[in-house]
Design a protein around this motif. Structure first.
Motif, PDB file in Angstrom:
ATOM      1  N   ASP A 153       0.830  -1.205   0.000  1.00 39.74           N
ATOM      2  CA  ASP A 153       0.000   0.000   0.000  1.00 39.74           C
ATOM      3  C   ASP A 153       0.866   1.256   0.000  1.00 39.74           C
ATOM      4  O   ASP A 153       0.599   2.210  -0.723  1.00 39.74           O
ATOM      5  N   ASP A 154       1.902   1.247   0.838  1.00 38.87           N
ATOM      6  CA  ASP A 154       2.812   2.384   0.949  1.00 38.87           C
ATOM      7  C   ASP A 154       4.208   1.951   0.514  1.00 38.87           C
ATOM      8  O   ASP A 154       4.685   0.878   0.903  1.00 38.87           O
ATOM      9  N   VAL A 155       4.859   2.797  -0.294  1.00 42.95           N
ATOM     10  CA  VAL A 155       6.189   2.480  -0.820  1.00 42.95           C
ATOM     11  C   VAL A 155       7.174   3.535  -0.340  1.00 42.95           C
ATOM     12  O   VAL A 155       6.993   4.729  -0.577  1.00 42.95           O
ATOM     13  N   ILE A 156       8.216   3.077   0.340  1.00 44.80           N
ATOM     14  CA  ILE A 156       9.268   3.963   0.823  1.00 44.80           C
ATOM     15  C   ILE A 156      10.500   3.779  -0.055  1.00 44.80           C
ATOM     16  O   ILE A 156      10.978   2.665  -0.253  1.00 44.80           O
ATOM     17  N   ILE A 157      11.001   4.881  -0.596  1.00 42.61           N
ATOM     18  CA  ILE A 157      12.251   4.862  -1.364  1.00 42.61           C
ATOM     19  C   ILE A 157      13.141   5.938  -0.762  1.00 42.61           C
ATOM     20  O   ILE A 157      12.927   7.134  -0.986  1.00 42.61           O
ATOM     21  N   ALA A 158      14.109   5.528   0.027  1.00 48.05           N
ATOM     22  CA  ALA A 158      14.890   6.481   0.805  1.00 48.05           C
ATOM     23  C   ALA A 158      16.385   6.225   0.659  1.00 48.05           C
ATOM     24  O   ALA A 158      16.822   5.108   0.391  1.00 48.05           O
ATOM     25  N   GLY A 159      17.162   7.301   0.838  1.00 45.84           N
ATOM     26  CA  GLY A 159      18.615   7.171   0.871  1.00 45.84           C
ATOM     27  C   GLY A 159      19.269   7.052  -0.482  1.00 45.84           C
ATOM     28  O   GLY A 159      20.370   6.517  -0.600  1.00 45.84           O
ATOM     29  N   MET A 160      18.605   7.565  -1.531  1.00 43.24           N
ATOM     30  CA  MET A 160      19.151   7.509  -2.893  1.00 43.24           C
ATOM     31  C   MET A 160      19.076   8.892  -3.522  1.00 43.24           C
ATOM     32  O   MET A 160      18.341   9.760  -3.051  1.00 43.24           O
ATOM     33  N   GLY A 161      19.815   9.083  -4.603  1.00 42.03           N
ATOM     34  CA  GLY A 161      19.706  10.318  -5.356  1.00 42.03           C
ATOM     35  C   GLY A 161      18.345  10.428  -6.011  1.00 42.03           C
ATOM     36  O   GLY A 161      17.681   9.413  -6.278  1.00 42.03           O
ATOM     37  N   ALA A 162      17.911  11.639  -6.289  1.00 44.04           N
ATOM     38  CA  ALA A 162      16.589  11.848  -6.881  1.00 44.04           C
ATOM     39  C   ALA A 162      16.442  11.149  -8.226  1.00 44.04           C
ATOM     40  O   ALA A 162      15.366  10.644  -8.564  1.00 44.04           O
TER      41      ALA A 162
END
Length: 227
Positions: free
Chosen positions: A89-98
């Protein structure tokens, strides 16, 4: 076993997760975020995914250590490649370049559905992320600015609405920072002034692009003077 505390950055990501949501944490590293979410009872289930085998192995070890294997699955996956739309349901994409974040979103067309929530934490070029979201029918619901280890981070919460946003250069470089009056926001705005000025150097002074970039930098500077 006592659950660990999340730092400011991951804590901000966690704050946007909806109660009872199934979460996918892309680029999970040690899987601390999905483990914390299920241990706290915020998530009903979670996926911890990383493109590299070593972080995925560390994630699997931690899932076993904290005894959450019944709720947290660990995948080695390039972005959302191995994750099915009906699993989250929720997707986290963290700690990367845009650029990496937008590429992951671009390759998962099923995210173009208002039922999904995106929680995004770019390490660089937040203006690129905002522009991509605005151009591709996503709305930025909120942004949080946090400081951890002497570095300032932006965490954005977004959702697909199916309509592209009319925006200015100011909108993508300043974003919600324009409305905030804390020192971390001011720090990032000052940084964006330098980014705009450096980018303007690639254009002649008579170029409309140059004028737009310099005017945006001036607008942000005036905003800071008013705060």
């Amino acid at each position: 076993m006592r659950i660990f505390d999340l730092g400011e950055r991951l804590g901000a990501c966690a704050s946007y997760v909806r109660e009872g949501a199934r979460v996918a944490d892309i680029g999970t590293d040690h899987a601390f975020l999905p483990i914390w979410l299920v241990k706290k009872g915020i998530c009903s289930a979670a996926i911890a995914s990383d493109i590299n085998e070593l972080p995925a192995k560390k994630a699997a070890d931690n899932v076993e250590k904290y005894k959450v294997g019944d709720k947290v699955k660990v995948f080695t996956s390039d972005g959302l490649e191995k994750i099915a739309p009906n699993e989250v349901d929720d997707v986290i994409i963290a700690g990367m370049g845009a650029e990496v974040i937008t590429d992951i979103i671009e390759r998962a067309k099923w995210l173009c559905d208002g039922k999904y929530r995106l929680i995004l934490q770019p390490m660089s070029r937040v203006e690129h992320l905002r522009k991509y979201l605005f151009d591709n029918g996503f709305e930025i619901l909120d942004e949080k600015i946090v400081c951890e280890g002497g570095r300032v981070y932006i965490v954005a919460c977004a959702q697909y609405v199916g309509e592209t946003k009319n925006y200015t250069t100011f909108d993508i470089y300043a974003g919600s920072l324009a409305d905030k009056k804390d020192k971390n926001s001011e720090f990032l705005l000052k940084k964006q002034i330098k980014v705009l000025q450096n980018k303007a150097k690639a254009f002649g002074e008579d170029d409309p692009e140059y004028k737009d970039l310099i005017e945006t930098a001036d607008r942000i500077r005036n905003l800071l003077d008013e705060k």
